[in-house]
Design a protein around this motif. Structure first.
Motif, mmCIF file in Angstrom:
data_model
loop_
_atom_site.group_PDB
_atom_site.id
_atom_site.type_symbol
_atom_site.label_atom_id
_atom_site.label_comp_id
_atom_site.label_asym_id
_atom_site.label_seq_id
_atom_site.Cartn_x
_atom_site.Cartn_y
_atom_site.Cartn_z
ATOM 1 N N LEU A 91 10.976 6.509 -9.711
ATOM 2 C CA LEU A 91 9.942 5.271 -9.877
ATOM 3 C C LEU A 91 10.642 4.130 -9.575
ATOM 4 C CD1 LEU A 91 7.889 5.993 -13.127
ATOM 5 C CD2 LEU A 91 7.021 5.907 -10.672
ATOM 6 N N GLU A 92 9.969 3.233 -8.859
ATOM 7 C CA GLU A 92 10.721 1.964 -8.805
ATOM 8 C C GLU A 92 9.433 0.969 -9.123
ATOM 9 O OE1 GLU A 92 11.684 1.026 -4.550
ATOM 10 O OE2 GLU A 92 11.652 3.208 -4.261
ATOM 11 N N LEU A 93 9.910 -0.222 -9.632
ATOM 12 C CA LEU A 93 9.052 -1.361 -9.970
ATOM 13 C C LEU A 93 9.408 -2.555 -8.905
ATOM 14 C CD1 LEU A 93 8.576 -1.785 -13.706
ATOM 15 C CD2 LEU A 93 6.841 -1.398 -11.981
ATOM 16 N N ASP A 94 8.410 -3.058 -8.098
ATOM 17 C CA ASP A 94 8.986 -3.987 -6.895
ATOM 18 C C ASP A 94 7.943 -5.036 -7.489
ATOM 19 O OD1 ASP A 94 10.768 -2.207 -5.867
ATOM 20 O OD2 ASP A 94 9.450 -1.730 -4.298
ATOM 21 N N GLU A 95 8.589 -6.259 -7.372
ATOM 22 C CA GLU A 95 7.793 -7.496 -7.474
ATOM 23 C C GLU A 95 6.933 -7.662 -6.213
ATOM 24 O OE1 GLU A 95 9.642 -11.595 -7.964
ATOM 25 O OE2 GLU A 95 9.453 -10.805 -9.929
ATOM 26 N N ALA A 96 5.640 -8.156 -6.462
ATOM 27 C CA ALA A 96 4.602 -8.148 -5.491
ATOM 28 C C ALA A 96 3.787 -9.678 -5.969
ATOM 29 C CB ALA A 96 3.924 -7.113 -5.272
ATOM 30 N N PHE B 104 -1.594 -6.411 -1.541
ATOM 31 C CA PHE B 104 -0.245 -7.272 -2.428
ATOM 32 C C PHE B 104 0.862 -7.286 -1.312
ATOM 33 C CE2 PHE B 104 -3.045 -5.001 -5.462
ATOM 34 C CZ PHE B 104 -2.999 -5.549 -6.594
ATOM 35 N N LEU B 105 1.883 -8.694 -1.484
ATOM 36 C CA LEU B 105 2.750 -8.645 -0.791
ATOM 37 C C LEU B 105 4.019 -8.590 -1.511
ATOM 38 C CD1 LEU B 105 3.877 -9.800 2.038
ATOM 39 C CD2 LEU B 105 3.922 -12.121 0.941
ATOM 40 N N PHE C 269 8.540 -7.993 2.252
ATOM 41 C CA PHE C 269 7.541 -8.733 2.861
ATOM 42 C C PHE C 269 6.573 -7.939 3.533
ATOM 43 C CE2 PHE C 269 11.035 -11.975 2.576
ATOM 44 C CZ PHE C 269 10.354 -12.702 1.461
ATOM 45 N N GLU C 270 6.251 -6.631 2.840
ATOM 46 C CA GLU C 270 5.434 -5.778 3.766
ATOM 47 C C GLU C 270 3.977 -5.904 2.839
ATOM 48 O OE1 GLU C 270 5.325 -0.626 3.359
ATOM 49 O OE2 GLU C 270 6.848 -1.602 2.655
ATOM 50 N N THR C 271 2.952 -5.906 3.245
ATOM 51 C CA THR C 271 1.690 -5.550 2.840
ATOM 52 C C THR C 271 1.376 -4.198 2.295
ATOM 53 O OG1 THR C 271 0.859 -7.431 4.291
ATOM 54 C CG2 THR C 271 -0.797 -6.155 2.791
ATOM 55 N N PRO D 239 3.143 3.243 -3.192
ATOM 56 C CA PRO D 239 2.608 2.499 -4.378
ATOM 57 C C PRO D 239 1.525 3.461 -4.961
ATOM 58 C CG PRO D 239 1.676 1.678 -2.265
ATOM 59 C CD PRO D 239 2.848 2.660 -1.765
ATOM 60 N N ILE D 240 1.603 3.333 -6.497
ATOM 61 C CA ILE D 240 0.860 4.332 -7.190
ATOM 62 C C ILE D 240 -0.150 3.454 -8.294
ATOM 63 C CG2 ILE D 240 2.017 6.413 -6.776
ATOM 64 C CD1 ILE D 240 3.019 6.097 -9.524
ATOM 65 N N GLY D 241 0.406 2.356 -8.333
ATOM 66 C CA GLY D 241 -0.200 1.325 -9.567
ATOM 67 C C GLY D 241 0.379 0.154 -9.625
ATOM 68 N N LEU D 242 0.101 -0.621 -10.813
ATOM 69 C CA LEU D 242 0.744 -1.950 -11.110
ATOM 70 C C LEU D 242 0.787 -2.082 -12.476
ATOM 71 C CD1 LEU D 242 -1.840 -3.847 -11.397
ATOM 72 C CD2 LEU D 242 -2.309 -3.789 -9.310
ATOM 73 N N GLN D 243 1.613 -3.077 -12.706
ATOM 74 C CA GLN D 243 2.010 -3.456 -14.132
ATOM 75 C C GLN D 243 1.794 -4.830 -14.298
ATOM 76 O OE1 GLN D 243 5.551 -1.645 -15.965
ATOM 77 N NE2 GLN D 243 5.990 -3.295 -16.868
ATOM 78 N N LEU D 244 1.025 -5.212 -15.103
ATOM 79 C CA LEU D 244 0.798 -6.714 -15.452
ATOM 80 C C LEU D 244 1.747 -7.277 -16.355
ATOM 81 C CD1 LEU D 244 -3.011 -6.426 -15.517
ATOM 82 C CD2 LEU D 244 -2.104 -7.605 -13.558
ATOM 83 N N PRO D 245 1.892 -8.596 -16.235
ATOM 84 C CA PRO D 245 2.659 -9.173 -17.315
ATOM 85 C C PRO D 245 1.925 -8.818 -18.737
ATOM 86 C CG PRO D 245 1.776 -10.825 -16.137
ATOM 87 C CD PRO D 245 1.320 -9.491 -15.319
ATOM 88 N N ALA D 246 2.442 -9.030 -20.082
ATOM 89 C CA ALA D 246 1.615 -8.822 -21.220
ATOM 90 C C ALA D 246 0.578 -9.784 -21.320
ATOM 91 C CB ALA D 246 2.805 -8.916 -22.234
ATOM 92 N N GLN D 247 0.886 -11.204 -20.799
ATOM 93 C CA GLN D 247 -0.043 -12.210 -20.931
ATOM 94 C C GLN D 247 -0.290 -12.796 -19.670
ATOM 95 O OE1 GLN D 247 1.067 -14.647 -24.058
ATOM 96 N NE2 GLN D 247 0.537 -13.275 -25.761
#
Length: 191
Positions: A70-75, A87-88, A93-95, A125-133
């Protein structure tokens, strides 16, 4: 080779691979036998990160799992259309395109240019993680009227710039920026 995790060592908020899919542990409960020769069992409440399904499963304490790739990449969020959300990737810089199931209710909190984390399993990519707020602007709410608290109504509905409607304290005004919890969908304070 990826490290192996024993079922007894899997704790809440840990990631592991089971049946070639990544899982997130929501709860872990260990039951030790009272009889001699009984096996220690571990009950895991787990979420499949690909299908988003949540279920309980019991394992023997010595069962082994691989650590998932698993990787968590900023987009940053670009836009959404009928085919999915785009998402970028901030490193390559891949879409990246995520379908509606992968995004879930995250669109309630996303503005163009919002930075978040994209989960990748084996590079996909399999999903995303939002910030807490997140901070969002109130686009419409009724004005708070003095004396509204007497009836016990200390909250009122407010529509935010993404279209989501939440309850806010009566002193919040239209045009104000507020913090919203992405987990509970509730007011978390003024921005």
């Amino acid at each position: 080779m990826a490290a192996l995790l024993e079922a007894i060592n899997i704790k809440r908020k840990m990631y592991f691979e089971f049946e070639n899919a990544p899982f997130y542990c929501l709860e872990s409960e260990i039951s030790t036998p009272t009889a001699r020769g009984g096996q220690t069992l571990v009950r895991l409440k787990m979420r499949n990160l690909i299908t988003r399904a949540v279920f309980d499963k019991t394992f023997k304490a010595q069962d082994k799992f691989k650590e998932p790739d698993l990787e968590l990449d900023e987009a940053s969020y670009l836009y959404t259309d009928g085919d999915g959300s785009y998402f970028l990737d901030q490193a390559s810089f891949e879409t990246l395109t995520l379908n509606r199931d992968m995004v879930g209710d995250a669109l309630d909190f996303l503005l163009e240019g919002s930075i978040l984390q994209i989960h990748k399993f084996n590079g996909n990519p399999i999903g995303l993680q939002l910030p807490a707020q997140v901070e969002l602007e109130v686009t419409y709410t009724e004005p708070g009227v003095r004396g509204d608290t007497a009836s016990g109504a200390v909250t009122k509905p407010a529509k935010l710039e993404t279209g989501i409607e939440i309850k806010v304290p009566f002193f919040i005004k239209q045009g104000e920026k507020i913090k919203v919890s992405t987990e509970t969908h509730e007011f978390a304070g003024r921005a």
